[in-house]
Design a protein around this motif. Sequence first.
Motif, PDB file in Angstrom:
ATOM      1  N   GLU A 186       0.833  -1.210   0.000  1.00  0.00           N
ATOM      2  CA  GLU A 186       0.000   0.000   0.000  1.00  0.00           C
ATOM      3  C   GLU A 186       0.865   1.257   0.000  1.00  0.00           C
ATOM      4  O   GLU A 186       0.605   2.237   0.708  1.00  0.00           O
ATOM      5  CB  GLU A 186      -0.960  -0.021   1.205  1.00  0.00           C
ATOM      6  N   ASN A 187       1.915   1.197  -0.812  1.00  0.00           N
ATOM      7  CA  ASN A 187       2.857   2.312  -0.984  1.00  0.00           C
ATOM      8  C   ASN A 187       3.582   2.696   0.301  1.00  0.00           C
ATOM      9  O   ASN A 187       4.092   3.816   0.442  1.00  0.00           O
ATOM     10  CB  ASN A 187       2.150   3.541  -1.570  1.00  0.00           C
ATOM     11  N   LYS A 188       3.655   1.765   1.228  1.00  0.00           N
ATOM     12  CA  LYS A 188       4.380   1.988   2.470  1.00  0.00           C
ATOM     13  C   LYS A 188       5.536   0.993   2.560  1.00  0.00           C
ATOM     14  O   LYS A 188       5.356  -0.209   2.349  1.00  0.00           O
ATOM     15  CB  LYS A 188       3.442   1.802   3.668  1.00  0.00           C
ATOM     16  N   LEU A 189       6.724   1.470   2.853  1.00  0.00           N
ATOM     17  CA  LEU A 189       7.904   0.621   2.969  1.00  0.00           C
ATOM     18  C   LEU A 189       7.849  -0.143   4.287  1.00  0.00           C
ATOM     19  O   LEU A 189       8.047   0.423   5.360  1.00  0.00           O
ATOM     20  CB  LEU A 189       9.169   1.480   2.890  1.00  0.00           C
ATOM     21  N   LYS A 206      11.736   9.742  -2.211  1.00  0.00           N
ATOM     22  CA  LYS A 206      12.049  10.711  -3.268  1.00  0.00           C
ATOM     23  C   LYS A 206      11.829  10.165  -4.668  1.00  0.00           C
ATOM     24  O   LYS A 206      11.349  10.896  -5.557  1.00  0.00           O
ATOM     25  CB  LYS A 206      13.506  11.171  -3.110  1.00  0.00           C
ATOM     26  N   HIS A 207      12.159   8.884  -4.881  1.00  0.00           N
ATOM     27  CA  HIS A 207      12.190   8.366  -6.251  1.00  0.00           C
ATOM     28  C   HIS A 207      11.182   7.262  -6.572  1.00  0.00           C
ATOM     29  O   HIS A 207      10.859   7.055  -7.742  1.00  0.00           O
ATOM     30  CB  HIS A 207      13.590   7.839  -6.562  1.00  0.00           C
ATOM     31  N   ILE A 208      10.695   6.545  -5.557  1.00  0.00           N
ATOM     32  CA  ILE A 208       9.898   5.346  -5.830  1.00  0.00           C
ATOM     33  C   ILE A 208       8.435   5.494  -5.409  1.00  0.00           C
ATOM     34  O   ILE A 208       7.522   5.157  -6.170  1.00  0.00           O
ATOM     35  CB  ILE A 208      10.491   4.109  -5.113  1.00  0.00           C
ATOM     36  N   GLN A 209       8.195   5.987  -4.214  1.00  0.00           N
ATOM     37  CA  GLN A 209       6.847   6.023  -3.641  1.00  0.00           C
ATOM     38  C   GLN A 209       5.866   6.777  -4.547  1.00  0.00           C
ATOM     39  O   GLN A 209       6.147   7.882  -5.005  1.00  0.00           O
ATOM     40  CB  GLN A 209       6.880   6.681  -2.257  1.00  0.00           C
ATOM     41  N   TYR A 210       4.720   6.143  -4.828  1.00  0.00           N
ATOM     42  CA  TYR A 210       3.643   6.674  -5.660  1.00  0.00           C
ATOM     43  C   TYR A 210       4.031   6.831  -7.134  1.00  0.00           C
ATOM     44  O   TYR A 210       3.247   7.354  -7.919  1.00  0.00           O
ATOM     45  CB  TYR A 210       3.138   8.037  -5.125  1.00  0.00           C
ATOM     46  N   LYS A 211       5.202   6.379  -7.513  1.00  0.00           N
ATOM     47  CA  LYS A 211       5.619   6.491  -8.914  1.00  0.00           C
ATOM     48  C   LYS A 211       5.545   5.153  -9.655  1.00  0.00           C
ATOM     49  O   LYS A 211       5.487   5.128 -10.877  1.00  0.00           O
ATOM     50  CB  LYS A 211       7.046   7.052  -9.005  1.00  0.00           C
ATOM     51  N   PHE A 212       5.598   4.039  -8.899  1.00  0.00           N
ATOM     52  CA  PHE A 212       5.462   2.727  -9.526  1.00  0.00           C
ATOM     53  C   PHE A 212       3.994   2.486  -9.862  1.00  0.00           C
ATOM     54  O   PHE A 212       3.096   3.117  -9.290  1.00  0.00           O
ATOM     55  CB  PHE A 212       6.005   1.642  -8.588  1.00  0.00           C
ATOM     56  N   LEU A 213       3.735   1.555 -10.776  1.00  0.00           N
ATOM     57  CA  LEU A 213       2.379   1.344 -11.284  1.00  0.00           C
ATOM     58  C   LEU A 213       1.464   0.610 -10.310  1.00  0.00           C
ATOM     59  O   LEU A 213       0.248   0.573 -10.517  1.00  0.00           O
ATOM     60  CB  LEU A 213       2.438   0.579 -12.615  1.00  0.00           C
ATOM     61  N   ASP A 214       2.023  -0.019  -9.278  1.00  0.00           N
ATOM     62  CA  ASP A 214       1.222  -0.710  -8.269  1.00  0.00           C
ATOM     63  C   ASP A 214       1.531  -0.138  -6.896  1.00  0.00           C
ATOM     64  O   ASP A 214       2.556   0.517  -6.695  1.00  0.00           O
ATOM     65  CB  ASP A 214       1.523  -2.212  -8.270  1.00  0.00           C
ATOM     66  N   GLU A 215       0.674  -0.434  -5.935  1.00  0.00           N
ATOM     67  CA  GLU A 215       0.936   0.008  -4.575  1.00  0.00           C
ATOM     68  C   GLU A 215       1.569  -1.089  -3.720  1.00  0.00           C
ATOM     69  O   GLU A 215       2.065  -0.814  -2.639  1.00  0.00           O
ATOM     70  CB  GLU A 215      -0.346   0.507  -3.913  1.00  0.00           C
ATOM     71  N   ASP A 216       1.539  -2.338  -4.216  1.00  0.00           N
ATOM     72  CA  ASP A 216       2.225  -3.455  -3.558  1.00  0.00           C
ATOM     73  C   ASP A 216       3.314  -3.971  -4.491  1.00  0.00           C
ATOM     74  O   ASP A 216       3.016  -4.397  -5.623  1.00  0.00           O
ATOM     75  CB  ASP A 216       1.248  -4.600  -3.247  1.00  0.00           C
ATOM     76  N   PHE A 217       4.569  -3.942  -4.049  1.00  0.00           N
ATOM     77  CA  PHE A 217       5.670  -4.389  -4.907  1.00  0.00           C
ATOM     78  C   PHE A 217       6.930  -4.580  -4.075  1.00  0.00           C
ATOM     79  O   PHE A 217       6.984  -4.222  -2.884  1.00  0.00           O
ATOM     80  CB  PHE A 217       5.928  -3.389  -6.045  1.00  0.00           C
ATOM     81  N   VAL A 218       7.936  -5.147  -4.704  1.00  0.00           N
ATOM     82  CA  VAL A 218       9.243  -5.346  -4.078  1.00  0.00           C
ATOM     83  C   VAL A 218      10.279  -4.706  -4.989  1.00  0.00           C
ATOM     84  O   VAL A 218      10.204  -4.839  -6.218  1.00  0.00           O
ATOM     85  CB  VAL A 218       9.542  -6.854  -3.903  1.00  0.00           C
TER      86      VAL A 218
END
Length: 335
Positions: free
Chosen positions: A183-186, A218-230
């Motif tokens: 969910e876009n949280k590390l 800065k570079h990844i959060q909310y920029k990838f196409l999914d909210e769950d990823f590795v």
Amino acid sequence: MKKEQVVHCQFSVWYPLFRAVTIRSVILPLPENVKEYLLDDGTLVVSGREDPPSHAQEGRDDAEEIQWSDDENTTTLKAPEFPEFTAKVEEAISSLGGSVFPKLNWSAPRDAYWIAMNSSLKCKALSDIFLLFKSSDFITRDLIQPFIHCTDDSPDPSLDYELVLRKWCELIPGAEFRCFVKENKLLGISQRDYTQYYDHISKQHEEICRSIQEFFKKHIQYKFLDEDFVFDVYRDSRGKIWLIDFNPFGEVTDSLLFTWEELTSGKNLKGDQGEGEATEQDSPVFRCTNSKVTVQPSPYLSYRLPKDFVDLSTGEDVHKLIDFLKLKRNQQDDD
């Protein structure tokens, strides 16, 4: 894990979005006949270049060449040729400095490094790439089971397979980390090479965790196409973070020092943080191998030849060699 998530983790999908923070790469469409060659279960015959003489050949006179057979009916296996594709690969390798790290849409042939002459994934020609790809279960899985472990029943999306060539960089295994995002949280960060103990990771884990968090925001959060990823990152000697790869958030991806039950449920994650560590609510859990006692063999060793076979062929285990010779002598006596 949905099939759409797997599609979004293809290299050609995410690379244009994050080109500025990752290693320079070239993407080439994989021709259908090359795909068929990679999946061919026949004898391994490597194609891809005009083979220069090997070190063994250089020191051998023509008169001493081994004659395998004088039988005129003997069939000589010949590797298929892909002249147009070979030319494109050679041009790409040259543009990337002469050495590359190869992969397909998702996977690299990490399980086949042992078969290369240099025991490395460093490739300088298409024949080097073919040798690794045809020896890799990871590559085969990409080609025939890309949506394994997906939970949705929708039809498999159509795929265009690609050869990815990444500029070769000497990456230190102890500087690679895998990051889990839900969910876009590390949620968590794991030492990538978890089978080894690295003193600098144990001593600098707070600083490492903080720099990865900053990179993510800065570079990844909310920029990838999914909210769950590795995603995997590399921290260089200057402390700079580089993006290495994206993977689906699910069992097809190695959870390393976490379990997928922990990552999907969120349970037991915050219990890892001790005194002196960051206590912010959104701070990820950082896990590393903390003792030499917990060092394990590399997980890729299971893909190599059986150890007994290797020991006998190299003579590294004298006792096994003696037992083998005794067995052969007993068989001769029985005959």
